[in-house]
Design a protein around this motif. Structure first.
Motif, PDB file in Angstrom:
ATOM      1  N   ALA A  58       4.392 -50.658 -46.260  1.00 51.34           N
ATOM      2  CA  ALA A  58       4.459 -51.724 -45.253  1.00 51.34           C
ATOM      3  C   ALA A  58       3.306 -51.679 -44.238  1.00 51.34           C
ATOM      4  O   ALA A  58       2.670 -52.711 -43.987  1.00 51.34           O
ATOM      5  CB  ALA A  58       5.821 -51.705 -44.564  1.00 51.34           C
ATOM      6  N   ALA A 108       0.530 -54.640 -43.700  1.00 56.57           N
ATOM      7  CA  ALA A 108       0.312 -55.274 -42.394  1.00 56.57           C
ATOM      8  C   ALA A 108      -1.171 -55.230 -42.025  1.00 56.57           C
ATOM      9  O   ALA A 108      -1.687 -56.130 -41.378  1.00 56.57           O
ATOM     10  CB  ALA A 108       1.158 -54.574 -41.332  1.00 56.57           C
ATOM     11  N   ASP A 131      10.308 -60.257 -54.068  1.00 54.59           N
ATOM     12  CA  ASP A 131       9.315 -60.797 -53.140  1.00 54.59           C
ATOM     13  C   ASP A 131       9.728 -60.711 -51.674  1.00 54.59           C
ATOM     14  O   ASP A 131       8.901 -60.918 -50.791  1.00 54.59           O
ATOM     15  CB  ASP A 131       9.006 -62.257 -53.510  1.00 54.59           C
ATOM     16  N   HIS A 132      11.006 -60.429 -51.388  1.00 55.20           N
ATOM     17  CA  HIS A 132      11.438 -60.425 -49.983  1.00 55.20           C
ATOM     18  C   HIS A 132      11.652 -59.028 -49.419  1.00 55.20           C
ATOM     19  O   HIS A 132      11.914 -58.863 -48.246  1.00 55.20           O
ATOM     20  CB  HIS A 132      12.736 -61.224 -49.817  1.00 55.20           C
ATOM     21  N   ARG A 165       9.271 -57.765 -46.582  1.00 52.59           N
ATOM     22  CA  ARG A 165       9.552 -58.418 -45.295  1.00 52.59           C
ATOM     23  C   ARG A 165      10.594 -57.617 -44.516  1.00 52.59           C
ATOM     24  O   ARG A 165      10.498 -57.479 -43.312  1.00 52.59           O
ATOM     25  CB  ARG A 165      10.057 -59.836 -45.554  1.00 52.59           C
ATOM     26  N   GLU A 166      11.573 -57.060 -45.248  1.00 52.49           N
ATOM     27  CA  GLU A 166      12.610 -56.238 -44.609  1.00 52.49           C
ATOM     28  C   GLU A 166      11.997 -54.987 -43.973  1.00 52.49           C
ATOM     29  O   GLU A 166      12.595 -54.361 -43.117  1.00 52.49           O
ATOM     30  CB  GLU A 166      13.659 -55.799 -45.636  1.00 52.49           C
ATOM     31  N   ALA A 181       6.547 -56.202 -43.194  1.00 50.18           N
ATOM     32  CA  ALA A 181       5.251 -56.728 -43.640  1.00 50.18           C
ATOM     33  C   ALA A 181       5.456 -57.542 -44.901  1.00 50.18           C
ATOM     34  O   ALA A 181       5.462 -56.987 -45.996  1.00 50.18           O
ATOM     35  CB  ALA A 181       4.280 -55.580 -43.911  1.00 50.18           C
ATOM     36  N   PRO A 182       5.648 -58.862 -44.758  1.00 48.11           N
ATOM     37  CA  PRO A 182       5.965 -59.683 -45.937  1.00 48.11           C
ATOM     38  C   PRO A 182       4.870 -59.608 -47.003  1.00 48.11           C
ATOM     39  O   PRO A 182       3.698 -59.687 -46.673  1.00 48.11           O
ATOM     40  CB  PRO A 182       6.054 -61.106 -45.385  1.00 48.11           C
TER      41      PRO A 182
END
Lengths: 367, 216
Positions: free
Chosen positions: A113, A117, A327-328, A331-332, A335-336
């Motif tokens: 992540a 970012a 794909d999600h 994001r959790e 950092a999508p």
């Protein structure tokens, strides 16, 4: 390999040895679910791990590693609350719940992540680690065909890559590895994580009842699935409907599922289009004959958002590899980014090799 | 080749007419030998395999054979699958070899609160009595469960009842029916995909025979 004591000892000595072997008071116990590997098997497992890691590194994946414990809230991201029932949980010194990782994906997402970012995508990592589950079954049974207390996964994660080309490349990578290991007769079963949920919703299953129905499908309890789904969908045989769908032939999607005004139908069509594109991409691949679509395949965990797959081989009672697109999930972790990956279940893979088969770096040779 | 594990005894007896009605290739003289493995030729054109192998196993072991994948398919009572959930696919409810899971005991014990229960199904017994808000001591036994109630080891038994004849013969009475169970066709997760076509043929033939029988 095993020395035969019977030849070298008289009967009294043999009996004495048996008593010694069964004397539970004398030898230290091993916790249930754990399994020891003696020389030939331990060597085979390490060779398989090494072979796969080298194979992935040659194709541009970098090896990463992480500790066996993660905070429970890290593992929980993107999953349904009930997932934690399967974990081996403990508390750290401050009382915060931790768990032994049930798979590597959350650890990889946590590690990746900050890099995502910072714009450092794509990320292509591979790993070879032990993973843990709560299990009451004896280790030998669960290794071969169920969920073991401790098992080994060697896998890859690609973060920041989207599109059907990435999907088909990943499927090809998995089957290339099996071809490299000279395992014949494998079959890759491909589905889409969002297709069945959208279909059930379109057929009138209320949102609250979706989860238990999907769980039945994941468990392979088709009898209960049929009975339960009939409560909502009437005479439609959902399993029959699913088995008639073949993304290699896009026209197999029945017209009555295409309803412009329905949001569920929109999602269903999007999933179908993605599958048809994937079918187009793999149609000409070397492995096309090993790949089949089965839209009744529904997989844990709940964070999958696109294609999902399992790989089966004659001789192993459970999937030897599994994966998909999620794909999600990133994001959790703050950092999508789109992501996909798969893992080999090494102990199940081991059942496809005879002990005397030695894997050398570039192929499999009998020793 | 397709391998099917059959639960020896009551289940196979109850399912046999259905296997015949489904037109599956079957071994002759299952009862008359002590053999445990039977191979028969199959018509590859209809079944997609040229041989079928039947294994006769203890009911509780059928899911084990199937989970390991040494049997592609299995036929076993739902009670076994409920007591010990296994990672196998359940394909068809065969609607035969039907039984009920019951709580039974001596008539004089019916109005007394349950304290001790003898059973072959410790997990299901525990679930049932907890759902009733009662804590009981479970005595696991492996056969002739009725005996426990008859001689007063326990005041209840939790067992499979087919006709109730054994219960009546021992002066016992059904207090509560917990669940109806029937024989199920189960499949190994891997075989289900690798032998998809053959398994589908067998499952469809059995499902059709079930439907025909239901319509009578």
């Amino acid at each position: 390999m095993t020395p035969c004591f019977r030849d070298s000892m008289d009967l009294v000595g043999w009996k004495g040895l048996m008593c010694l072997a069964l004397d539970a008071m004398r030898w230290a116990e091993r916790p249930p679910g754990m399994r020891d590997l003696f020389p030939a098997q331990a060597r085979l497992r390490r060779n398989l791990e090494d072979w796969l890691i080298r194979f992935f590194e040659d194709r541009g994946f970098s090896l990463v590693s992480s500790g066996a414990f993660e905070y429970a809230d890290t593992l929980q991201r993107g999953r349904v609350p009930a997932a934690s029932e399967q974990w081996v949980q403990v508390f750290d010194r401050s009382g915060r719940p931790m768990a032994l990782r049930p798979d590597m994906t959350p650890s990889v997402a946590r590690m990746a992540a900050p890099l995502v970012a910072a714009g450092q995508v794509p990320i292509r990592w591979c790993y070879a680690e032990r993973v843990y589950h709560r299990s009451d079954a004896p280790a030998t049974l669960s290794w071969m065909s169920g969920r073991a207390a401790e098992s080994t996964q060697v896998g890859v994660e690609c973060i920041g890559e989207t599109g059907v080309a990435a999907d088909s490349q990943l499927l090809g990578l998995c089957l290339d590895a099996l071809a490299g290991l000279r395992r014949a007769g494998v079959r890759m079963v491909i589905s889409h994580a969002l297709f069945v949920p959208a279909l059930l919703e379109l057929l009138g299953v209320p949102a609250d009842d979706l989860e238990p129905l999907l769980a039945l499908l994941t468990a392979g309890d088709y009898v209960a699935f049929r009975t339960e789904s009939r409560r909502f969908v009437g005479e439609v045989d959902v399993l029959e409907l699913l088995s008639a769908l073949n993304p290699f032939q896009p026209h197999t999607l029945p017209d009555n599922l295409v309803r412009p005004e329905s949001a569920a139908s929109q999602r269903l069509q999007a999933a179908w289009r993605a599958l048809c594109q994937l079918a187009d991409a793999i149609r000409t691949s070397d492995h096309a004959c090993a790949m089949v679509f089965d839209l009744s395949l529904h997989r844990d965990p709940s964070y999958y958002t696109g294609m999902v797959f399992e790989v089966f081989a004659p001789g192993a009672g459970a999937p030897i590899a599994q994966g998909g697109r999620y794909d999600h999930l990133l994001r959790e972790f703050g950092a999508p980014a789109p992501a996909l990956g798969f893992t080999f279940e090494v102990e199940r893979l081991m059942t496809l090799f005879a002990d005397e088969e030695l894997i050398v770096q570039r192929g499999v040779v009998p020793c | 080749m397709l391998t099917i594990a059959l639960a020896k005894g009551r289940t196979t007896d109850g399912v046999w007419p259905l296997l015949v009605a489904a037109g599956l290739p079957l071994p002759t003289a299952l009862d008359e030998t002590r053999a445990l493995v039977f191979d028969v030729d199959a018509d590859a054109a209809t079944l997609q395999v040229d041989r079928m192998r039947y294994l006769l196993a203890k009911p509780a072991d059928v899911p084990t054979y199937v989970q390991y994948g040494v049997a592609d398919l299995g036929i076993v009572g739902k009670d076994i699958l409920m007591e010990e959930p296994r990672d196998v696919s359940e394909l068809v409810d065969l609607e035969c070899a039907c039984c009920r899971l019951c709580v039974a005991g001596r008539p004089e014990d019916e109005l007394r609160p349950p304290r001790r229960v003898a059973t072959k199904y410790p997990r299901l017994t525990d679930q049932y009595f907890r759902s009733q808000g009662t804590a009981v001591e479970i005595v696991p036994l492996s056969g002739s469960i009725e005996l426990a109630a008859v001689i007063g080891l326990t005041d209840r038994i939790f067992d499979l009842v087919q006709t109730g004849a054994t219960l009546r013969a021992n002066g016992l009475k059904v207090f509560d029916t917990v669940s109806d169970v029937s024989a199920r066709l189960i499949a190994n997760r891997s075989s289900y995909h690798l032998q998809r076509e053959a398994i589908r043929q067998v499952a469809d033939a059995l499902a059709a025979a079930v439907t025909r029988r239901r319509r009578g």
